[in-house]
Design a protein around this motif. Structure first.
Motif, PDB file in Angstrom:
ATOM      1  N   ALA A  39      29.410  43.949  49.812  1.00  0.00           N
ATOM      2  CA  ALA A  39      27.984  43.685  49.651  1.00  0.00           C
ATOM      3  C   ALA A  39      27.449  44.139  48.296  1.00  0.00           C
ATOM      4  N   GLU A  40      28.091  45.141  47.696  1.00  0.00           N
ATOM      5  CA  GLU A  40      27.651  45.628  46.386  1.00  0.00           C
ATOM      6  C   GLU A  40      28.001  44.650  45.266  1.00  0.00           C
ATOM      7  N   LEU A  41      29.085  43.926  45.447  1.00  0.00           N
ATOM      8  CA  LEU A  41      29.554  42.976  44.438  1.00  0.00           C
ATOM      9  C   LEU A  41      30.550  42.050  45.119  1.00  0.00           C
ATOM     10  N   ASN A  42      30.054  40.920  45.602  1.00  0.00           N
ATOM     11  CA  ASN A  42      30.902  40.039  46.403  1.00  0.00           C
ATOM     12  C   ASN A  42      31.379  38.862  45.550  1.00  0.00           C
ATOM     13  N   CYS A  43      32.208  39.201  44.569  1.00  0.00           N
ATOM     14  CA  CYS A  43      32.690  38.183  43.640  1.00  0.00           C
ATOM     15  C   CYS A  43      34.019  38.656  43.058  1.00  0.00           C
ATOM     16  N   PRO A  44      35.057  37.843  43.069  1.00  0.00           N
ATOM     17  CA  PRO A  44      36.346  38.272  42.513  1.00  0.00           C
ATOM     18  C   PRO A  44      36.261  38.526  41.009  1.00  0.00           C
ATOM     19  N   PHE A  45      37.071  39.426  40.523  1.00  0.00           N
ATOM     20  CA  PHE A  45      37.129  39.727  39.093  1.00  0.00           C
ATOM     21  C   PHE A  45      37.382  38.459  38.285  1.00  0.00           C
ATOM     22  N   GLU A  46      38.306  37.624  38.749  1.00  0.00           N
ATOM     23  CA  GLU A  46      38.690  36.440  37.979  1.00  0.00           C
ATOM     24  C   GLU A  46      37.612  35.360  37.945  1.00  0.00           C
ATOM     25  N   SER A  47      36.606  35.480  38.789  1.00  0.00           N
ATOM     26  CA  SER A  47      35.473  34.563  38.736  1.00  0.00           C
ATOM     27  C   SER A  47      34.461  34.986  37.677  1.00  0.00           C
ATOM     28  N   LEU A  48      34.604  36.210  37.178  1.00  0.00           N
ATOM     29  CA  LEU A  48      33.708  36.744  36.161  1.00  0.00           C
ATOM     30  C   LEU A  48      34.370  36.812  34.784  1.00  0.00           C
ATOM     31  N   PHE A  49      35.649  37.219  34.769  1.00  0.00           N
ATOM     32  CA  PHE A  49      36.308  37.528  33.507  1.00  0.00           C
ATOM     33  C   PHE A  49      37.621  36.764  33.349  1.00  0.00           C
ATOM     34  N   GLN A  50      38.020  36.633  32.082  1.00  0.00           N
ATOM     35  CA  GLN A  50      39.311  36.047  31.760  1.00  0.00           C
ATOM     36  C   GLN A  50      40.430  36.954  32.276  1.00  0.00           C
ATOM     37  N   PRO A  51      41.609  36.404  32.496  1.00  0.00           N
ATOM     38  CA  PRO A  51      42.755  37.239  32.918  1.00  0.00           C
ATOM     39  C   PRO A  51      43.040  38.338  31.898  1.00  0.00           C
ATOM     40  N   VAL A  52      43.497  39.480  32.387  1.00  0.00           N
ATOM     41  CA  VAL A  52      43.816  40.613  31.517  1.00  0.00           C
ATOM     42  C   VAL A  52      45.312  40.914  31.603  1.00  0.00           C
ATOM     43  N   LYS A  53      45.851  41.414  30.491  1.00  0.00           N
ATOM     44  CA  LYS A  53      47.259  41.805  30.449  1.00  0.00           C
ATOM     45  C   LYS A  53      47.437  43.307  30.585  1.00  0.00           C
ATOM     46  N   GLU A  54      46.352  44.051  30.318  1.00  0.00           N
ATOM     47  CA  GLU A  54      46.458  45.501  30.246  1.00  0.00           C
ATOM     48  C   GLU A  54      46.623  46.172  31.609  1.00  0.00           C
ATOM     49  N   PHE A  55      46.201  45.519  32.670  1.00  0.00           N
ATOM     50  CA  PHE A  55      46.346  46.095  34.010  1.00  0.00           C
ATOM     51  C   PHE A  55      46.393  44.970  35.030  1.00  0.00           C
ATOM     52  N   LYS A  56      46.776  45.327  36.239  1.00  0.00           N
ATOM     53  CA  LYS A  56      46.873  44.342  37.309  1.00  0.00           C
ATOM     54  C   LYS A  56      45.673  44.475  38.243  1.00  0.00           C
ATOM     55  N   ILE A  57      45.041  43.348  38.538  1.00  0.00           N
ATOM     56  CA  ILE A  57      43.889  43.303  39.442  1.00  0.00           C
ATOM     57  C   ILE A  57      44.334  42.764  40.796  1.00  0.00           C
ATOM     58  N   THR A  58      43.958  43.466  41.863  1.00  0.00           N
ATOM     59  CA  THR A  58      44.195  42.996  43.225  1.00  0.00           C
ATOM     60  C   THR A  58      42.866  42.981  43.961  1.00  0.00           C
ATOM     61  N   SER A  59      42.478  41.808  44.465  1.00  0.00           N
ATOM     62  CA  SER A  59      41.231  41.713  45.231  1.00  0.00           C
ATOM     63  C   SER A  59      41.467  42.126  46.667  1.00  0.00           C
ATOM     64  N   ILE A  60      40.560  42.956  47.179  1.00  0.00           N
ATOM     65  CA  ILE A  60      40.581  43.310  48.592  1.00  0.00           C
ATOM     66  C   ILE A  60      39.200  43.017  49.169  1.00  0.00           C
ATOM     67  N   HIS A  61      39.129  42.913  50.470  1.00  0.00           N
ATOM     68  CA  HIS A  61      37.863  42.556  51.107  1.00  0.00           C
ATOM     69  C   HIS A  61      37.484  43.536  52.208  1.00  0.00           C
TER      70      HIS A  61
END
Length: 260
Positions: A39-61
């Protein structure tokens, strides 16, 4: 490995990730980010930002996500807000002696800034969002001041940074430069209507914005506001607001807090 679970809204999460990335670099370690869509931020990282190489993003719900629970239970160290606040030094960052004890797998769940970060180059908006940002900032002209008015659930901002305080600061900017335009980012459309009456033909904003943080459209509009504020020459911001702080920090532009 360092596992970061940033909480709170967009800017809280950005500064937590920045802190974690800097810590991981100094430790020559891997960084994994668990991005909780809630509810604080209901949007995947990849819907906001370009892919990153520096770290791995995992979406959880869910905080009960098995991947989150696995990392939390197998971590050698588990840091929450309380742990971070208890070990921050006078500069507001984790004490180096304490950091030296954080060997092995470390799980950090916080909205707090906890380590010095250099800039926000890790966060590049998607092409679609960047096109919207570019279209808006093209209207700024040579003298545009950002105005961020935080209302709704931020009681410190409401109490300290009143509407009158913003109007006073904005009038000072116009006195100094009569060509000044204002880019307004606010979560209260009544505030916007009031400022448009006081400053006719001086207010730019994303007028059709969605204010729901629990929606993808709302978070897209929030990111648009953030990057437009960061593209102004100066920000008049709200007290106790990470949104104001990050918008100014992104491009190292001056800020004043209304009411101070």
């Amino acid at each position: 490995m360092i596992i970061i679970q940033p909480s709170g809204g967009l800017c809280n999460r950005m500064r937590v990730i920045n802190s974690g990335w800097r810590l991981a670099r100094e430790r020559h370690d891997q960084l994994k980010v668990l991005w909780n869509c809630n509810a604080e931020l209901n949007c995947p990282f990849e819907s906001l930002f370009q892919p990153v190489k520096e770290f791995k993003i995992t979406s959880i719900h869910s905080v009960a996500d098995p991947r989150k629970l696995f990392h939390q239970k197998t971590a050698r160290h588990y840091l929450t807000n309380d742990e971070i606040l208890a070990h921050r030094n006078a500069d507001g960052i984790l004490d180096p002696a304490y950091v030296a004890t954080l060997t092995g797998k470390t799980y950090i769940f916080t909205w707090e800034w906890f380590y010095p970060s250099e800039d926000y180059h890790l966060f590049v908006p998607t092409d679609r969002l960047q096109a919207r940002i570019d279209a808006m900032t093209a209207k700024f002209g040579s003298s545009c001041v950002g105005v961020h008015i935080r209302r709704t659930d931020n009681q410190p901002a409401i109490g300290k940074s009143s509407t009158d305080a913003f109007i006073t600061s904005m009038k000072k900017e116009l006195e100094a430069d009569p060509d000044t335009m204002f880019y307004l980012a606010t979560d209260d459309k009544q505030e916007e209507a009031a400022l448009r009456e006081v400053f006719p033909d001086r207010i730019l904003s994303n007028e059709d914005r969605c204010l729901r943080r629990d929606s993808v459209d709302g978070m897209h509009d929030a990111l648009l506001d953030l990057y437009c504020l960061a593209s102004t020459r100066k920000i008049i911001g709200s007290y106790f607001s990470s949104f104001t702080d990050i918008a100014a920090d992104m491009h190292k532009i001056p800020k004043v807090i209304a009411g101070e």
